[in-house]
Design a protein around this motif. Structure first.
Motif, PDB file in Angstrom:
ATOM      1  N   VAL A   9       0.852  -1.186   0.000  1.00  0.00           N
ATOM      2  CA  VAL A   9       0.000   0.000   0.000  1.00  0.00           C
ATOM      3  C   VAL A   9       0.890   1.238   0.000  1.00  0.00           C
ATOM      4  CG1 VAL A   9      -0.211   0.131   2.534  1.00  0.00           C
ATOM      5  CG2 VAL A   9      -2.013   1.090   1.077  1.00  0.00           C
ATOM      6  N   LEU A  10       0.495   2.241  -0.773  1.00  0.00           N
ATOM      7  CA  LEU A  10       1.256   3.488  -0.871  1.00  0.00           C
ATOM      8  C   LEU A  10       0.333   4.650  -0.532  1.00  0.00           C
ATOM      9  CD1 LEU A  10       3.122   2.581  -4.182  1.00  0.00           C
ATOM     10  CD2 LEU A  10       4.180   2.826  -1.936  1.00  0.00           C
ATOM     11  N   GLY A  11       0.321   5.054   0.736  1.00  0.00           N
ATOM     12  CA  GLY A  11      -0.548   6.142   1.165  1.00  0.00           C
ATOM     13  C   GLY A  11      -2.004   5.808   0.912  1.00  0.00           C
ATOM     14  N   LEU A  12      -2.837   6.815   0.800  1.00  0.00           N
ATOM     15  CA  LEU A  12      -4.264   6.601   0.542  1.00  0.00           C
ATOM     16  C   LEU A  12      -4.539   6.518  -0.955  1.00  0.00           C
ATOM     17  CD1 LEU A  12      -5.885   9.073   3.117  1.00  0.00           C
ATOM     18  CD2 LEU A  12      -5.645   6.609   3.326  1.00  0.00           C
ATOM     19  N   GLY A  13      -4.101   7.533  -1.694  1.00  0.00           N
ATOM     20  CA  GLY A  13      -4.469   7.630  -3.094  1.00  0.00           C
ATOM     21  C   GLY A  13      -3.469   7.050  -4.078  1.00  0.00           C
ATOM     22  N   TYR A  14      -2.225   6.891  -3.652  1.00  0.00           N
ATOM     23  CA  TYR A  14      -1.177   6.528  -4.604  1.00  0.00           C
ATOM     24  C   TYR A  14      -1.367   5.133  -5.204  1.00  0.00           C
ATOM     25  CZ  TYR A  14       0.917  10.769  -2.892  1.00  0.00           C
ATOM     26  OH  TYR A  14       1.108  12.087  -2.574  1.00  0.00           O
ATOM     27  N   SER A  15      -1.911   4.205  -4.415  1.00  0.00           N
ATOM     28  CA  SER A  15      -2.120   2.850  -4.950  1.00  0.00           C
ATOM     29  C   SER A  15      -3.599   2.463  -4.918  1.00  0.00           C
ATOM     30  CB  SER A  15      -1.294   1.829  -4.159  1.00  0.00           C
ATOM     31  OG  SER A  15      -1.699   1.774  -2.801  1.00  0.00           O
ATOM     32  N   ILE A  16      -4.486   3.473  -4.880  1.00  0.00           N
ATOM     33  CA  ILE A  16      -5.919   3.211  -4.747  1.00  0.00           C
ATOM     34  C   ILE A  16      -6.475   2.409  -5.927  1.00  0.00           C
ATOM     35  CG2 ILE A  16      -6.605   5.423  -5.788  1.00  0.00           C
ATOM     36  CD1 ILE A  16      -8.387   3.584  -2.883  1.00  0.00           C
ATOM     37  N   ASP A  17      -5.878   2.546  -7.104  1.00  0.00           N
ATOM     38  CA  ASP A  17      -6.327   1.758  -8.257  1.00  0.00           C
ATOM     39  C   ASP A  17      -5.164   1.037  -8.938  1.00  0.00           C
ATOM     40  OD1 ASP A  17      -5.142   3.988  -9.304  1.00  0.00           O
ATOM     41  OD2 ASP A  17      -6.847   4.632 -10.518  1.00  0.00           O
ATOM     42  N   THR A  18      -4.077   0.824  -8.216  1.00  0.00           N
ATOM     43  CA  THR A  18      -2.922   0.110  -8.771  1.00  0.00           C
ATOM     44  C   THR A  18      -3.297  -1.269  -9.328  1.00  0.00           C
ATOM     45  OG1 THR A  18      -1.290   1.342  -7.471  1.00  0.00           O
ATOM     46  CG2 THR A  18      -0.643  -0.847  -8.195  1.00  0.00           C
ATOM     47  N   LEU A 337       6.521   4.733  -6.851  1.00  0.00           N
ATOM     48  CA  LEU A 337       5.991   6.092  -6.930  1.00  0.00           C
ATOM     49  C   LEU A 337       6.545   6.814  -8.157  1.00  0.00           C
ATOM     50  CD1 LEU A 337       6.210   7.113  -3.157  1.00  0.00           C
ATOM     51  CD2 LEU A 337       4.112   6.687  -4.464  1.00  0.00           C
ATOM     52  N   LEU A 338       7.670   6.336  -8.665  1.00  0.00           N
ATOM     53  CA  LEU A 338       8.281   6.915  -9.865  1.00  0.00           C
ATOM     54  C   LEU A 338       7.880   6.166 -11.131  1.00  0.00           C
ATOM     55  CD1 LEU A 338      11.860   7.725  -8.488  1.00  0.00           C
ATOM     56  CD2 LEU A 338      10.088   9.367  -9.140  1.00  0.00           C
ATOM     57  N   VAL A 339       6.857   5.311 -11.015  1.00  0.00           N
ATOM     58  CA  VAL A 339       6.346   4.549 -12.159  1.00  0.00           C
ATOM     59  C   VAL A 339       4.908   4.989 -12.421  1.00  0.00           C
ATOM     60  CG1 VAL A 339       5.906   2.244 -13.104  1.00  0.00           C
ATOM     61  CG2 VAL A 339       7.824   2.600 -11.525  1.00  0.00           C
ATOM     62  N   PRO A 340       4.697   5.972 -13.304  1.00  0.00           N
ATOM     63  CA  PRO A 340       3.347   6.487 -13.559  1.00  0.00           C
ATOM     64  C   PRO A 340       2.357   5.423 -14.041  1.00  0.00           C
ATOM     65  CG  PRO A 340       4.997   7.970 -14.475  1.00  0.00           C
ATOM     66  CD  PRO A 340       5.725   6.740 -14.045  1.00  0.00           C
ATOM     67  N   GLU A 341       2.847   4.360 -14.663  1.00  0.00           N
ATOM     68  CA  GLU A 341       1.959   3.283 -15.122  1.00  0.00           C
ATOM     69  C   GLU A 341       1.330   2.525 -13.958  1.00  0.00           C
ATOM     70  OE1 GLU A 341       3.599   0.696 -18.422  1.00  0.00           O
ATOM     71  OE2 GLU A 341       5.321   2.006 -18.042  1.00  0.00           O
TER      72      GLU A 341
END
Length: 602
Positions: A9-18, A337-341
């Motif tokens: 998990v990356l914070g709240l929003g960073y991985s919300i739809d990973t 976090l450095l992978v926009p995809e």
């Protein structure tokens, strides 16, 4: 699973739809279900993007929080299944996306070997048969969810009546996951919550079905063996099996940092390695007995996995952890976090991260939870925090109230990052603290808190153009210090190739070994903590610091003995590692020498 790493998990929003971005390639990831406003807005966004009907679920509706979580998870599950089935059905034509699934696999994967073998065959029945066999072995990545067990505030009606224990944040989120159609795992972090564990007994998907299959699994994120055993036994007594212990470095990680008392990752993993069979047998006995009491029989105890995460930076480190500690997988968080995809990071923050220096990443006291928090100096929320202080209006408007736990000044809990709390606390300080130097120090401690509820979602809203008018666009981000060495944006393929050793990423600074990095973080943490409390050291605090020092020294000795096992390439590398350990040991003895006279005086 076919991959040997996951994205935590990356914070709240960073991985919300990973999961929507990586699960079709067999990569497992974790999304947070702390913020139901975020899940609802992302459900609307992805429903519209996929031309699906969307009906708003209001927070004020009956069991609104849980229903919002369920609806979002069901949507993500449905979309991932559609993506995966479409990918799996593709012909193996040149340039088809189905090739990406197999190309991303680790080099030692049996499935990848079969794929490469298939590519060498001439077109015909044999090749077509092997292609069908490959498709049958493809698996989508897990859509796992994270619940911070201590983020569990009570909720109230419009008339300020408490809704009751079943409607606290953590329990409602757990119910949302339990009622979803997902067959995945909940990652429980941030310590022990007995009420949450008791509540989990109500979810039938946590128990094995007639075939022994558990639809919803439990993963514990832990920082030491003792806490893992205590929590797992508590769950086992309720008939709930922990399928994975996810060991995370106390300080060399992203998000909230839970510093152990000097226990380092290497010695912790060694203890898990030495005691894994003993742990499994003890838990199995408790678990089987609890199931029998519930009328459930199980012939075989479910799988028990061990993984590690926090500060891993090279393929060599990754391979060593997997092999030496016999881990089932590793977790790679902050580098993604450095992978926009794969993640939601807005353009401004992405650029700031790529250009950051080492001292831009630091452990702070900025979290309203009162727990250490990995912070980034160049975040826009830090800039906003300083501007508000300068204008004489420190603190943030508090709209979501997820971290409202303080009742120092109010009957209902409020958040320590809120403008209301900081105004009241500073007013109190102005009356009680005459010393200007101490006042300034305490003022900084009060105003250091930042709004994580808004800040950790803002980047996802900015990237997807979902920000509402007048909504705060200041971004809070919580990468681990390991991110300092990564220098630019990467494609998903580049990052995974780096993890598996196919193509190493070039670091912008000389990067010490994973274990050495963590060791220095702990020594610096101890120095800061000891310095802060030096003026009022007592017997209890001295004993704590002595234990901390002793554990770090034991850790250094452990790493010295481990050097031959690390199989370093050259004598220079071995010598450098010895020197780094020696340097840390000397620094540790220097900063803790004040403890010895105190001990004598005591």
């Amino acid at each position: 699973m076919n991959h040997t790493f996951h994205i935590p998990v990356l914070g709240l929003g960073y991985s919300i739809d990973t999961p929507l971005k990586v699960a079709k390639y067999g990569i497992s990831s974790v999304l947070s279900i702390v913020d139901d406003e975020l899940t609802e807005r992302m459900r609307k966004f992805h429903s519209q993007a996929n031309k699906l009907d969307y009906v708003l679920i209001k927070k004020e509706e009956e069991d609104g929080r849980a229903r919002r979580v369920t609806a979002y998870l069901n949507l993500i599950g449905k979309l991932v299944e559609q993506q995966f089935e479409a990918l799996k059905a593709e012909p193996f034509n040149e340039g088809a996306a189905i090739h990406t699934y197999f190309e991303l696999l680790p080099e030692n994967s049996a499935l990848k070997s079969q794929y490469l073998e298939m590519l060498q065959l001439e077109e015909g029945i044999v090749k077509a048969s092997l292609q069908d066999n490959l498709r049958q072995q493809m698996k989508a990545g897990n859509i796992d969810v994270n619940i911070m067990s201590k983020v569990d505030k009570a909720n109230y009606t419009a008339n300020q009546e408490n809704l009751g224990n079943d409607y606290t944040d953590a329990l409602a989120a757990m119910r949302g996951f339990g009622n979803s159609t997902l067959s995945s795992a909940v990652v429980i972090s941030a310590g022990l919550n007995p009420r949450l564990y008791t509540y989990m007994e109500n979810c039938i998907d946590f128990y094995p079905d007639a075939n022994g299959r558990i639809r919803k699994k439990i993963i514990l994120k832990v920082s030491d063996f003792r806490s893992a055993l205590i929590q797992a036994k508590m769950l086992a007594k309720k008939g709930l099996w922990v399928t994975e212990f996810r060991v995370e470095s106390g300080l060399n990680c992203g998000g909230h940092a839970f510093a152990t008392e000097g226990l380092l990752l290497g010695p912790i993993l060694e203890e898990f390695k030495q005691k894994r069979n003993e742990l499994r047998e003890e838990l199995s006995g408790i678990y089987q007995a609890a199931l029998l009491n519930k009328g459930i029989s199980l012939e075989e105890t479910p799988v028990l996995k061990f993984t590690a995460q926090g500060g891993i930076g090279t393929a060599g480190e990754n391979e060593f952890l997997l092999n030496y500690y016999q881990l089932d997988a590793t977790g790679w968080g902050s580098p993604f976090l450095l992978v926009p995809e794969a993640t939601n990071v807005d353009a401004q923050t992405l650029e700031a991260l790529a250009n950051a220096q080492q001292d831009d990443f630091y452990v702070s006291n900025s979290s309203p939870l009162g727990v250490l928090f990995n912070n980034f100096k160049n975040s826009t929320i830090e800039e906003q925090r300083l501007q508000r202080i300068e204008k004489g209006r420190p603190g943030s408007p508090c709209t979501k109230k997820f971290l409202s736990t303080n009742t120092e000044f109010t009957e209902l809990p409020i958040c320590t990052a809120s403008r209301e709390y900081q105004r009241l606390k500073i007013k109190q300080l102005e009356v009680t603290e005459p010393d200007p130097a101490i006042f300034a120090e305490k003022f900084e401690a009060i105003t250091e808190k930042i709004c994580l509820c808004e800040g950790l979602c803002a980047s996802a809203y900015l990237k997807n153009d979902l920000l509402k008018p007048r909504e705060n666009k200041a971004v809070s981000i919580c990468p681990g210090p390991n991110l300092a060495y990564f220098s630019k944006q990467y494609t998903l393929k580049e990052m995974i190739s780096h993890i598996y050793g196919r193509e190493a990423i070039t670091f912008k600074f000389n990067r010490p070994n994973l274990f050495v990095n963590e060791l220095h973080l702990y020594v610096d943490y101890l120095k800061k903590d000891l310095t802060a409390q030096l003026h009022d050291l007592n017997a209890k605090k001295t004993k704590y610091f002595e234990k901390f020092r002793a554990e770090l020294l034991k850790g250094i000795d452990y790493y010295r003995e481990l050097i031959p096992e690390l199989k370093l390439q050259t004598d220079i590398a071995t010598q450098e590692l010895h020197q780094q350990l020696q340097k840390a040991e000397e620094k540790l003895r220097l900063i803790t020498q004040v403890l010895d006279p105190v001990k004598v005086q005591g």
